[in-house]
Design a protein around this motif. Structure first.
Motif, mmCIF file in Angstrom:
data_model
loop_
_atom_site.group_PDB
_atom_site.id
_atom_site.type_symbol
_atom_site.label_atom_id
_atom_site.label_comp_id
_atom_site.label_asym_id
_atom_site.label_seq_id
_atom_site.Cartn_x
_atom_site.Cartn_y
_atom_site.Cartn_z
ATOM 1 N N GLU A 196 0.810 -1.217 0.000
ATOM 2 C CA GLU A 196 0.000 0.000 0.000
ATOM 3 C C GLU A 196 0.846 1.271 0.000
ATOM 4 O OE1 GLU A 196 -3.038 -0.002 2.996
ATOM 5 O OE2 GLU A 196 -3.391 -2.161 2.786
ATOM 6 N N LYS A 197 2.099 1.138 0.458
ATOM 7 C CA LYS A 197 3.037 2.276 0.519
ATOM 8 C C LYS A 197 2.447 3.457 1.303
ATOM 9 C CE LYS A 197 5.223 0.921 -3.837
ATOM 10 N NZ LYS A 197 6.280 0.152 -3.139
ATOM 11 N N ASP A 198 1.846 3.117 2.421
ATOM 12 C CA ASP A 198 1.190 4.131 3.262
ATOM 13 C C ASP A 198 1.955 4.258 4.581
ATOM 14 O OD1 ASP A 198 -0.494 5.862 4.574
ATOM 15 O OD2 ASP A 198 -2.333 4.728 4.161
ATOM 16 N N LEU A 199 3.097 4.938 4.525
ATOM 17 C CA LEU A 199 3.939 5.074 5.711
ATOM 18 C C LEU A 199 3.238 5.858 6.813
ATOM 19 C CD1 LEU A 199 6.695 4.615 7.068
ATOM 20 C CD2 LEU A 199 7.490 6.723 5.977
ATOM 21 N N GLN A 200 2.467 6.868 6.453
ATOM 22 C CA GLN A 200 1.809 7.688 7.469
ATOM 23 C C GLN A 200 0.859 6.859 8.326
ATOM 24 O OE1 GLN A 200 2.530 10.973 8.249
ATOM 25 N NE2 GLN A 200 1.304 10.391 10.036
ATOM 26 N N ARG A 201 0.204 5.914 7.719
ATOM 27 C CA ARG A 201 -0.698 5.029 8.479
ATOM 28 C C ARG A 201 0.078 4.236 9.521
ATOM 29 N NH1 ARG A 201 -4.477 0.378 5.685
ATOM 30 N NH2 ARG A 201 -5.786 -0.111 7.514
ATOM 31 N N ILE A 202 1.288 3.832 9.170
ATOM 32 C CA ILE A 202 2.144 3.087 10.102
ATOM 33 C C ILE A 202 2.631 4.003 11.219
ATOM 34 C CG2 ILE A 202 4.321 1.834 10.307
ATOM 35 C CD1 ILE A 202 3.858 0.924 7.374
ATOM 36 N N ILE A 203 2.990 5.236 10.867
ATOM 37 C CA ILE A 203 3.423 6.206 11.880
ATOM 38 C C ILE A 203 2.300 6.449 12.889
ATOM 39 C CG2 ILE A 203 4.104 8.610 12.274
ATOM 40 C CD1 ILE A 203 5.448 8.515 9.486
ATOM 41 N N ASP A 204 1.088 6.649 12.394
ATOM 42 C CA ASP A 204 -0.055 6.876 13.286
ATOM 43 C C ASP A 204 -0.249 5.703 14.233
ATOM 44 O OD1 ASP A 204 -0.482 9.269 11.973
ATOM 45 O OD2 ASP A 204 -2.094 8.502 10.703
ATOM 46 N N TYR A 205 -0.105 4.506 13.704
ATOM 47 C CA TYR A 205 -0.245 3.292 14.512
ATOM 48 C C TYR A 205 0.842 3.211 15.582
ATOM 49 C CZ TYR A 205 0.507 -1.711 15.476
ATOM 50 O OH TYR A 205 0.733 -2.922 16.083
ATOM 51 N N CYS A 206 2.074 3.524 15.207
ATOM 52 C CA CYS A 206 3.191 3.471 16.148
ATOM 53 C C CYS A 206 3.004 4.498 17.268
ATOM 54 C CB CYS A 206 4.499 3.717 15.393
ATOM 55 S SG CYS A 206 5.996 3.278 16.301
ATOM 56 N N GLU A 207 2.539 5.685 16.917
ATOM 57 C CA GLU A 207 2.327 6.728 17.919
ATOM 58 C C GLU A 207 1.186 6.362 18.874
ATOM 59 O OE1 GLU A 207 1.926 10.409 15.796
ATOM 60 O OE2 GLU A 207 4.082 10.519 15.345
ATOM 61 N N LYS A 208 0.177 5.682 18.375
ATOM 62 C CA LYS A 208 -0.899 5.204 19.261
ATOM 63 C C LYS A 208 -0.348 4.205 20.279
ATOM 64 C CE LYS A 208 -4.711 5.543 15.902
ATOM 65 N NZ LYS A 208 -5.653 4.756 15.076
ATOM 66 N N ASP A 209 0.567 3.354 19.814
ATOM 67 C CA ASP A 209 1.176 2.388 20.732
ATOM 68 C C ASP A 209 1.963 3.086 21.838
ATOM 69 O OD1 ASP A 209 0.153 0.103 19.639
ATOM 70 O OD2 ASP A 209 2.010 -0.590 18.714
ATOM 71 N N VAL A 210 2.650 4.172 21.502
ATOM 72 C CA VAL A 210 3.425 4.907 22.504
ATOM 73 C C VAL A 210 2.496 5.520 23.556
ATOM 74 C CG1 VAL A 210 4.893 6.927 22.884
ATOM 75 C CG2 VAL A 210 5.400 5.362 21.019
ATOM 76 N N LEU A 211 1.412 6.132 23.111
ATOM 77 C CA LEU A 211 0.446 6.705 24.058
ATOM 78 C C LEU A 211 -0.145 5.615 24.937
ATOM 79 C CD1 LEU A 211 -1.213 9.054 25.166
ATOM 80 C CD2 LEU A 211 -2.837 8.697 23.281
ATOM 81 N N THR A 212 -0.492 4.486 24.335
ATOM 82 C CA THR A 212 -1.049 3.368 25.102
ATOM 83 C C THR A 212 -0.038 2.836 26.107
ATOM 84 O OG1 THR A 212 -2.435 2.759 23.216
ATOM 85 C CG2 THR A 212 -2.113 1.088 24.913
ATOM 86 N N LEU A 213 1.210 2.690 25.678
ATOM 87 C CA LEU A 213 2.286 2.236 26.567
ATOM 88 C C LEU A 213 2.412 3.150 27.776
ATOM 89 C CD1 LEU A 213 4.968 0.645 27.175
ATOM 90 C CD2 LEU A 213 6.109 2.336 25.702
ATOM 91 N N ALA A 214 2.447 4.454 27.529
ATOM 92 C CA ALA A 214 2.586 5.407 28.631
ATOM 93 C C ALA A 214 1.409 5.306 29.590
ATOM 94 C CB ALA A 214 2.705 6.829 28.076
ATOM 95 N N ASN A 215 0.224 5.118 29.058
ATOM 96 C CA ASN A 215 -0.948 5.040 29.924
ATOM 97 C C ASN A 215 -1.027 3.727 30.687
ATOM 98 O OD1 ASN A 215 -2.194 7.566 29.750
ATOM 99 N ND2 ASN A 215 -3.055 7.097 27.735
#
Length: 233
Positions: A196-215
């Motif tokens: 799909e070559k949709d890097l931004q979608r992957i970035i959004d997913y990774c950032e959600k994981d960071v917020l979830t991890l912190a919480n």
């Protein structure tokens, strides 16, 4: 006690990785042979090395990092998140490594989910493969266990039960935290990147994981949930 850890010194992180090559035909013959040897005892007899190559994204010798997302607490109890992402892994690592030159990050404590088995060694290995030394917080040689500034939320949840595995998604559920897997999960990253070559979608997913991890870490400390700071400058 984890309540005694100064939260402002904790750097929450998550990485997304993919196989080095988008398909089996692109792989040099030497690497195909090495992959075959490496995975021989992991594959069942009916699974070929080619079919098993989709797993290459979990092995640092055969994969690459396409995104590193980090988060740190601000004074107003929000989490400032920043990502380093792209097709050039060396550039990602260089930019990520530069943040540790900041005075604030000289005594940083790294935190990831399953970080001791995945994120921390993966980052360190890819630094070396790209001809660079890992940043100081990732260097472990010669340090006593209590001198290593690493927190692993999976390890915290085990309470000494070493045969236990728990996903970030499951911990989010039991702690009443919104799931980070509302769009994609880790098994989809490679196809989203190469097909799909949709890097931004992957970035959004990774950032959600960071917020979830912190919480999750906050919940383990019996603290309120953090909000995300959308201003990443």
């Amino acid at each position: 006690m984890i309540q005694n850890i100064p939260l402002e010194k904790v750097l929450f992180l998550d990485i997304e990785t993919v196989p080095l090559y988008g398909n089996w035909q692109e792989i040099p013959e030497t690497e195909k042979a090495l992959w075959d040897k490496k995975t021989k005892y992991q594959r069942k007899d009916e699974i070929s090395a080619e079919d098993f190559y989709e797993k290459a994204g979990i092995m640092a010798e055969f994969g690459k990092i396409i995104c590193i997302s980090i988060g740190m607490l601000e004074k107003n109890e929000t989490l400032k998140i920043k990502s380093f992402a792209g097709d050039d892994e060396k550039k990602i690592l260089l930019e990520f490594g530069e943040i540790f030159n900041s005075p604030r990050l000289r005594e940083v404590i790294l935190c990831a989910h399953n970080g001791k088995e995945f994120d921390f060694p993966w980052i360190s290995r890819r630094f070396l493969i790209n001809g660079m030394q890992p940043p100081y917080p990732f260097q472990m040689f010669g340090k006593k266990p209590w001198e290593i500034p690493h927190i692993d939320t999976m390890e915290l949840w085990k309470f000494g039960d070493y045969k236990s595995f728990v996903s970030l998604e499951l911990l989010a559920h039991v702690f009443g935290i919104p799931t980070p897997k509302d769009d994609i999960d880790g098994s989809m990253v490679s196809s989203i990147y190469y097909i799909e070559k949709d890097l931004q979608r992957i970035i959004d997913y990774c950032e959600k994981d960071v917020l979830t991890l912190a919480n999750i870490f906050r919940r383990m400390r019996q603290e309120d949930l953090l909000q995300r700071n959308l201003n990443l400058d």
